[in-house]
Motif scaffolding. Structure first.
Motif, short mmCIF file in Angstrom:
data_model
loop_
_atom_site.label_atom_id
_atom_site.label_comp_id
_atom_site.label_asym_id
_atom_site.label_seq_id
_atom_site.Cartn_x
_atom_site.Cartn_y
_atom_site.Cartn_z
N ASP A 8 0.76 -1.23 -0.01
CA ASP A 8 -0.25 0.08 -0.12
C ASP A 8 0.84 1.14 0.08
OD1 ASP A 8 -2.53 1.04 0.02
OD2 ASP A 8 -2.24 1.86 2.20
N HIS A 10 0.41 5.58 0.42
CA HIS A 10 -0.10 6.94 0.42
C HIS A 10 0.60 8.29 0.22
CE1 HIS A 10 -4.24 5.65 1.11
NE2 HIS A 10 -3.52 4.59 1.85
N HIS A 42 -3.54 -1.30 5.95
CA HIS A 42 -4.03 -1.68 4.72
C HIS A 42 -3.23 -2.59 3.82
CE1 HIS A 42 -5.85 2.81 4.17
NE2 HIS A 42 -6.45 1.92 5.06
ZN ZN Z 1 -4.07 2.58 1.74
#
Ligand code: ZN
Length: 157
Positions: A8, A10, A42
């Motif tokens: 994941d 961000h 995540h």
């Molecule tokens: Zn995420």
């Protein structure tokens, strides 16, 4: 046994903290995300969904749904843990690597392990959370964002 992996990312944005493994970590930036942008959870959710061959986190919690705005990602992990148990599995172990130049993960890793272990219903010694930089290379190296990868092993309960 079933094995799964997750990844994941961000992007950093406005804010004064990031949430990692359910722990609020002070930082000069926040992250841009529909939920709380917790890359640790995540990646872990995607690893568990992957081990169960149940798709990915976006299928279970679509970003298009308003109800997940600013959601506490522990909700997602709790859901993944419930599906894991429903399919007859327990967590063997999980290994997570956070990839960023900052913030420093080490001082918060133990607290993250405890949150994750509680949500997954296992002992803390089954959860590894560690960190690395990319030697200032790439988007993490330039401080543009934060990433995490996770591997899990599920065992028959
Ligand atoms: Zn995420």
């Amino acid at each position: 046994m079933r094995i799964g992996q997750g990844f994941d990312v961000h992007i950093f944005g406005e804010g004064d903290h990031v949430v990692l493994g359910g722990v609020r970590v002070p930082h000069s930036r926040g992250v841009v995300a529909h939920s709380d942008g917790d890359v640790v959870i995540h990646a872990l959710c995607d690893a568990i969904f992957g081990a169960l061959a149940l798709g990915d986190i976006g299928r279970h919690f679509p970003p298009s749904q308003e109800q997940w705005r600013n959601a506490d990602s522990r909700i997602f992990l709790r859901h993944a843990a419930r599906l894991m148990r429903e399919q007859g599995y327990a967590l063997g172990n999980a290994d997570v690597t956070v990839i960023c130049e900052s913030p420093k993960v080490g001082p918060h890793a133990q607290a993250m392990r405890e949150v994750v272990a509680e949500e997954l219903g296992c002992d803390v010694d089954r959860i590894s959370i560690k960190a690395t930089t990319t030697e200032k290379l790439g988007f993490t190296g330039r401080g543009e964002g934060i990433a995490a990868q996770a591997c899990v092993l599920l065992v028959m309960a």
